[in-house]
Design an enzyme around this catalytic site. Sequence first.
Site, PDB file in Angstrom:
ATOM      1  N   MET A  49      14.573   3.770   2.912  1.00 24.03           N
ATOM      2  CA  MET A  49      15.821   4.261   3.179  1.00 24.03           C
ATOM      3  C   MET A  49      16.335   5.581   3.449  1.00 24.03           C
ATOM      4  O   MET A  49      17.532   6.062   3.062  1.00 24.03           O
ATOM      5  CB  MET A  49      16.924   3.147   2.067  1.00 24.03           C
ATOM      6  N   ARG A  50      15.564   6.636   3.576  1.00 26.46           N
ATOM      7  CA  ARG A  50      16.407   7.928   3.374  1.00 26.46           C
ATOM      8  C   ARG A  50      16.049   8.699   5.825  1.00 26.46           C
ATOM      9  O   ARG A  50      14.552   8.626   5.775  1.00 26.46           O
ATOM     10  CB  ARG A  50      15.340   8.877   2.765  1.00 26.46           C
ATOM     11  N   ARG A  61      17.373  18.373   1.605  1.00 23.68           N
ATOM     12  CA  ARG A  61      16.063  17.595   2.570  1.00 23.68           C
ATOM     13  C   ARG A  61      15.018  18.222   2.731  1.00 23.68           C
ATOM     14  O   ARG A  61      14.247  17.454   2.340  1.00 23.68           O
ATOM     15  CB  ARG A  61      17.516  17.657   4.086  1.00 23.68           C
ATOM     16  N   SER A 107       8.011  -6.191   0.490  1.00 25.86           N
ATOM     17  CA  SER A 107       7.865  -6.597   0.606  1.00 25.86           C
ATOM     18  C   SER A 107       6.540  -6.572   2.694  1.00 25.86           C
ATOM     19  O   SER A 107       5.368  -7.172   2.713  1.00 25.86           O
ATOM     20  CB  SER A 107       8.233  -8.308   0.753  1.00 25.86           C
ATOM     21  N   ASN A 108       7.412  -6.068   3.586  1.00 18.69           N
ATOM     22  CA  ASN A 108       6.412  -5.824   4.625  1.00 18.69           C
ATOM     23  C   ASN A 108       5.236  -4.586   3.746  1.00 18.69           C
ATOM     24  O   ASN A 108       3.852  -5.085   4.197  1.00 18.69           O
ATOM     25  CB  ASN A 108       6.915  -4.835   5.002  1.00 18.69           C
ATOM     26  N   HIS A 149      12.301  -2.681  12.684  1.00 16.68           N
ATOM     27  CA  HIS A 149      14.268  -2.267  11.890  1.00 16.68           C
ATOM     28  C   HIS A 149      13.738  -3.204  12.225  1.00 16.68           C
ATOM     29  O   HIS A 149      14.263  -4.600  13.035  1.00 16.68           O
ATOM     30  CB  HIS A 149      15.227  -1.106  13.387  1.00 16.68           C
ATOM     31  N   ASN A 204       7.834   2.808  12.165  1.00 16.77           N
ATOM     32  CA  ASN A 204       9.006   1.871  10.813  1.00 16.77           C
ATOM     33  C   ASN A 204       9.814   0.658  11.603  1.00 16.77           C
ATOM     34  O   ASN A 204       9.054   0.271  12.496  1.00 16.77           O
ATOM     35  CB  ASN A 204      10.294   3.126  11.241  1.00 16.77           C
ATOM     36  N   ALA A 243       9.819 -12.754  10.066  1.00 14.94           N
ATOM     37  CA  ALA A 243       9.724 -12.431  11.649  1.00 14.94           C
ATOM     38  C   ALA A 243       8.871 -11.147  11.026  1.00 14.94           C
ATOM     39  O   ALA A 243       8.168 -10.724  12.161  1.00 14.94           O
ATOM     40  CB  ALA A 243      10.249 -12.163  13.008  1.00 14.94           C
ATOM     41  N   GLU A 244       9.875 -10.186  10.317  1.00 11.82           N
ATOM     42  CA  GLU A 244       8.599  -8.947  10.364  1.00 11.82           C
ATOM     43  C   GLU A 244       7.397  -8.860   9.031  1.00 11.82           C
ATOM     44  O   GLU A 244       6.713  -7.450   9.788  1.00 11.82           O
ATOM     45  CB  GLU A 244       9.832  -8.056   9.386  1.00 11.82           C
TER      46      GLU A 244
HETATM   47  C1  GRF Z   1      13.392  -4.808   5.946  1.00 12.45           C
HETATM   48  O1  GRF Z   1      13.870  -5.638   6.556  1.00 12.45           O
HETATM   49  C2  GRF Z   1      13.189  -3.750   6.941  1.00 12.45           C
HETATM   50  O2  GRF Z   1      14.005  -4.317   8.015  1.00 12.45           O
HETATM   51  C3  GRF Z   1      14.287  -2.927   6.638  1.00 12.45           C
HETATM   52  O3  GRF Z   1      14.195  -3.200   5.273  1.00 12.45           O
HETATM   53  C4  GRF Z   1      13.657  -4.162   4.952  1.00 12.45           C
HETATM   54  C5  GRF Z   1      12.822  -3.608   3.652  1.00 12.45           C
HETATM   55  O4  GRF Z   1      12.158  -4.801   3.351  1.00 12.45           O
HETATM   56  N1  GRF Z   1      14.332  -1.058   7.057  1.00 12.45           N
HETATM   57  P1  GRF Z   1      11.158  -4.666   1.711  1.00 12.45           P
HETATM   58  O5  GRF Z   1      11.440  -3.228   0.621  1.00 12.45           O
HETATM   59  O6  GRF Z   1      10.172  -5.104   3.086  1.00 12.45           O
HETATM   60  O7  GRF Z   1      10.775  -5.907   1.543  1.00 12.45           O
END
Ligand code: GRF
Length: 197
Positions: A91-92, A66, A14-15, A110, A108, A174-175
Amino acid sequence: MVKRTAILISGSGSNMVRLVRDMTGDHPARPVLVLSNVPGAGGLAKAEALGVPTAVVDHRPFGTDRAAFEAALRAKLDAARPDIICLAGFMRILTAEFIAAHAGRMLNIHPSLLPKYRGLNTHARALEAGDAQHGCTVHEVTAELDGGKILGQARVPVLPGDDAAALAARVQAAEHRLYPAVLRRFSAGDRRPLNIG
Ligand code: GRF
């Protein structure tokens, strides 16, 4: 010169969608690749629908190696020649070598007001601490986990009756405001911290 931007995801993206949608018109950056370590991640189809090239490097066949995973990741990334790399729910944990190779051009998002709550379970930890405010941070990626220069923060209230899911939804909204605003500034060369909300 337009800034070529790659976005790394693991999930729903979504971001990533908010970043891609913002990169039009006078925006100094354009999306050149959405790269996932999870085959079938929801964000891949969304990127394709937005016309952004996608790639997958599944981390699982590499096991604990890795370096080999990152070599495969870099092969895909380097082919897209990005100027900026945005981690968006990727998520790595990346090695110091990978981070050093992209120093100063990897961001990034967070889900906490750093330096509070590095790592996971940030919403539950904010609730547990009784915080009145919570939020999210966009920062430069350095070898210190969730520790690089802060480029922007957005605050949300913690409301009576919130559980982690309710708070997460408010933070994620908010992101979606913060990350595009920070990328727009960053890709224009502005690294001053942005505070919204
Ligand atoms: C977000 O909440 C971000 O802060 C975290 O992972 C989530 C990612 O969500 N690191 P999306 O994949 O952007 O929907």
